[in-house]
Design an enzyme around this catalytic site. Structure first.
Site, PDB file in Angstrom:
ATOM      1  N   CYS A 212      74.285  63.942  42.512  1.00 12.63           N
ATOM      2  CA  CYS A 212      73.209  63.428  41.661  1.00 12.63           C
ATOM      3  C   CYS A 212      72.713  62.185  42.384  1.00 12.63           C
ATOM      4  O   CYS A 212      72.383  62.275  43.566  1.00 12.63           O
ATOM      5  CB  CYS A 212      73.710  63.168  40.238  1.00 12.63           C
ATOM      6  SG  CYS A 212      75.359  62.440  40.127  1.00 12.63           S
ATOM      7  N   ALA A 214      74.419  58.791  42.073  1.00 11.37           N
ATOM      8  CA  ALA A 214      75.658  58.130  42.490  1.00 11.37           C
ATOM      9  C   ALA A 214      76.766  59.149  42.772  1.00 11.37           C
ATOM     10  O   ALA A 214      77.736  58.847  43.452  1.00 11.37           O
ATOM     11  CB  ALA A 214      76.112  57.154  41.413  1.00 11.37           C
ATOM     12  N   GLY A 217      78.333  60.527  37.412  1.00  6.47           N
ATOM     13  CA  GLY A 217      78.036  60.842  36.014  1.00  6.47           C
ATOM     14  C   GLY A 217      77.690  62.300  35.802  1.00  6.47           C
ATOM     15  O   GLY A 217      78.473  63.086  35.247  1.00  6.47           O
ATOM     16  N   ARG A 218      76.512  62.683  36.261  1.00  5.31           N
ATOM     17  CA  ARG A 218      76.049  64.058  36.054  1.00  5.31           C
ATOM     18  C   ARG A 218      76.886  65.043  36.839  1.00  5.31           C
ATOM     19  O   ARG A 218      77.165  66.158  36.363  1.00  5.31           O
ATOM     20  CB  ARG A 218      74.557  64.137  36.432  1.00  5.31           C
ATOM     21  CG  ARG A 218      73.696  63.333  35.467  1.00  5.31           C
ATOM     22  CD  ARG A 218      72.307  63.099  35.988  1.00  5.31           C
ATOM     23  NE  ARG A 218      72.267  62.100  37.049  1.00  5.31           N
ATOM     24  CZ  ARG A 218      71.153  61.635  37.584  1.00  5.31           C
ATOM     25  NH1 ARG A 218      69.990  62.087  37.179  1.00  5.31           N
ATOM     26  NH2 ARG A 218      71.204  60.708  38.531  1.00  5.31           N
ATOM     27  N   GLN A 256      80.314  59.664  33.367  1.00  9.90           N
ATOM     28  CA  GLN A 256      80.146  58.221  33.293  1.00  9.90           C
ATOM     29  C   GLN A 256      80.116  57.648  31.881  1.00  9.90           C
ATOM     30  O   GLN A 256      80.639  56.570  31.646  1.00  9.90           O
ATOM     31  CB  GLN A 256      78.866  57.843  34.032  1.00  9.90           C
ATOM     32  CG  GLN A 256      78.940  56.456  34.629  1.00  9.90           C
ATOM     33  CD  GLN A 256      77.568  55.874  34.822  1.00  9.90           C
ATOM     34  OE1 GLN A 256      76.555  56.468  34.463  1.00  9.90           O
ATOM     35  NE2 GLN A 256      77.516  54.682  35.361  1.00  9.90           N
TER      36      GLN A 256
HETATM   37  N1  PTR Z   1      79.415  49.080  37.859  1.00  8.45           N
HETATM   38  C1  PTR Z   1      80.653  49.659  37.522  1.00  8.45           C
HETATM   39  C2  PTR Z   1      80.562  49.992  36.066  1.00  8.45           C
HETATM   40  O1  PTR Z   1      80.682  49.134  35.196  1.00  8.45           O
HETATM   41  O2  PTR Z   1      80.322  51.144  35.776  1.00  8.45           O
HETATM   42  C3  PTR Z   1      81.769  48.710  37.857  1.00  8.45           C
HETATM   43  C4  PTR Z   1      83.129  49.253  37.686  1.00  8.45           C
HETATM   44  C5  PTR Z   1      83.772  49.886  38.729  1.00  8.45           C
HETATM   45  C6  PTR Z   1      83.784  49.129  36.500  1.00  8.45           C
HETATM   46  C7  PTR Z   1      85.054  50.376  38.585  1.00  8.45           C
HETATM   47  C8  PTR Z   1      85.061  49.609  36.338  1.00  8.45           C
HETATM   48  C9  PTR Z   1      85.712  50.227  37.390  1.00  8.45           C
HETATM   49  O3  PTR Z   1      86.967  50.740  37.306  1.00  8.45           O
HETATM   50  P1  PTR Z   1      88.223  50.099  36.515  1.00  8.45           P
HETATM   51  O4  PTR Z   1      88.061  50.507  35.081  1.00  8.45           O
HETATM   52  O5  PTR Z   1      89.430  50.725  37.140  1.00  8.45           O
HETATM   53  O6  PTR Z   1      88.160  48.634  36.720  1.00  8.45           O
HETATM   54  N1  PTR Z   2      75.329  50.740  39.854  1.00  3.78           N
HETATM   55  C1  PTR Z   2      74.670  51.936  39.460  1.00  3.78           C
HETATM   56  C2  PTR Z   2      74.371  51.885  37.986  1.00  3.78           C
HETATM   57  O1  PTR Z   2      75.311  51.684  37.181  1.00  3.78           O
HETATM   58  O2  PTR Z   2      73.210  52.069  37.639  1.00  3.78           O
HETATM   59  C3  PTR Z   2      75.488  53.119  39.815  1.00  3.78           C
HETATM   60  C4  PTR Z   2      75.169  54.428  39.180  1.00  3.78           C
HETATM   61  C5  PTR Z   2      73.918  55.040  39.303  1.00  3.78           C
HETATM   62  C6  PTR Z   2      76.146  55.057  38.476  1.00  3.78           C
HETATM   63  C7  PTR Z   2      73.672  56.288  38.753  1.00  3.78           C
HETATM   64  C8  PTR Z   2      75.923  56.317  37.901  1.00  3.78           C
HETATM   65  C9  PTR Z   2      74.682  56.919  38.061  1.00  3.78           C
HETATM   66  O3  PTR Z   2      74.487  58.166  37.529  1.00  3.78           O
HETATM   67  P1  PTR Z   2      74.785  59.554  38.321  1.00  3.78           P
HETATM   68  O4  PTR Z   2      76.186  59.486  38.890  1.00  3.78           O
HETATM   69  O5  PTR Z   2      74.661  60.575  37.261  1.00  3.78           O
HETATM   70  O6  PTR Z   2      73.753  59.682  39.377  1.00  3.78           O
END
Ligand code: PTR
Ligand code: PTR
Length: 301
Positions: A212, A214, A217-218, A256
């Protein structure tokens, strides 16, 4: 079926989502050092979405890094084993690595779950040529022969030619276009139709490439759903939380949001109910021969 009753109760009471929120998003103790090497930093679309060293896809040759992970889903005692490569949406500087992965991992189907832009932001760069053009990505030449749209997805047929080996292979591209990031598909029935075309593409042990933006999620939702369908076909129990947990041990943050998890649980229940309705409606008696053909057809997946 006991696991389906459990699923229904878990959705209604909210306990399933509660447990989902308590899952590790990242498996403790797994390193991400290769993704963080200075020469690899700009190959990641998002700074916070990185593959574990233990499960990352390693390219042959000097430059061996791509933001993609091997995902093997084999729920205990189920007899089901599905392989995937979960990847971020390619960046211009990683197009060649992406196609190299497709070649080296013998990918025959690429599943793309994002559009190129969403709300004015780039989510993925176009890593294939417009039909009927061809384009070189490193030593791999991609030709796009056709592009066909139906309601919710686009199917493209590519030829991938390795100009060093002078060999070529066919690759199918399935792009689902009705699913914003962090969200759920616009229409569960369209989504289920898409998943069944994904199921039809399964042959042998080769992994499917899923991406997708990242790649968490999807991509996680699609893997959860295909695995659940496969388990339902086998008549085995389905535990969605377990499927998510297995994935997160191989790539962090797969599936996600809670909404995405709830969506997939409801879709699984919907498929199960439709299956039950079908089997409880009276059918004309089938002869043993028909029974036999039916069995062998479902055995050849
Ligand atoms: N941008 C990420 C988020 O909040 O989705 C940052 C993040 C990355 C948060 C890893 C948590 C993460 O894992 P853990 O729960 O193990 O700290
Ligand atoms: N840091 C980005 C954010 O949280 O927006 C990372 C991110 C982007 C995480 C897209 C998940 C995303 O969705 P998908 O994995 O479905 O593309």
């Amino acid at each position: 079926e006991e696991s389906m009753k459990q699923l229904e109760r878990g959705i209604q009471s909210g306990t399933l989502c509660f447990h989902f929120e308590n899952l590790y998003r990242r498996k403790p103790g797994l390193s991400l050092s290769c993704a963080r090497l200075p020469e690899n930093v700009e190959k990641n679309r998002y700074r916070d979405v990185l593959p574990y060293d233990a499960t990352r896809v390693v390219l042959r040759g000097q430059e061996d890094y791509i933001n993609a992970s091997h995902i093997k889903v084999a729920p205990p005692a189920s007899g089901v084993c599905l392989r995937y490569i979960a990847s971020q949406g390619p960046l211009p500087q990683t197009f060649a690595h992406f196609w190299q992965t497709v070649w080296e991992q013998q990918i025959h189907t690429i599943i793309m779950l994002t559009t190129l832009t969403e709300r004015g932001r780039t989510k993925c760069h176009q890593y294939w040529p417009h039909p009927p053009e061809e384009k070189d990505y490193g030593h791999l030449r991609v030709t796009c022969h056709s592009e066909e749209c139906n309601l919710a997805y686009v199917t493209r047929q590519f030829t991938l030619q390795n100009t060093q080996l002078d060999e070529e292979r066919a690759v199918t591209h399935l792009q689902y276009v009705a699913w914003p990031d962090h969200g759920v598909p616009d229409d569960p029935s369209d989504f289920l139709l898409f998943i069944s075309s994904v199921r039809e593409r399964r042959k042998g042990e080769e992994p499917l490439m899923v991406h997708c933006s990242a790649g968490i999620g999807r991509t996680g939702v699609l893997i959860t759903m295909e695995t659940a369908l496969c388990l339902l076909e086998e008549g085995g129990p389905v535990f969605p939380l377990e499927i998510v947990k297995i994935q997160r041990e191989q790539r962090a943050m797969m599936v996600q949001t809670t909404c995405q998890f709830q969506f997939v649980c409801e879709a699984i229940l919907q498929v199960y109910r439709e299956k039950q309705e079908k089997s409880s409606t009276p059918q004309t008696e089938s002869t043993p021969e028909q029974e036999q053909t039916h069995l062998s057809a479902s055995d050849t997946k």
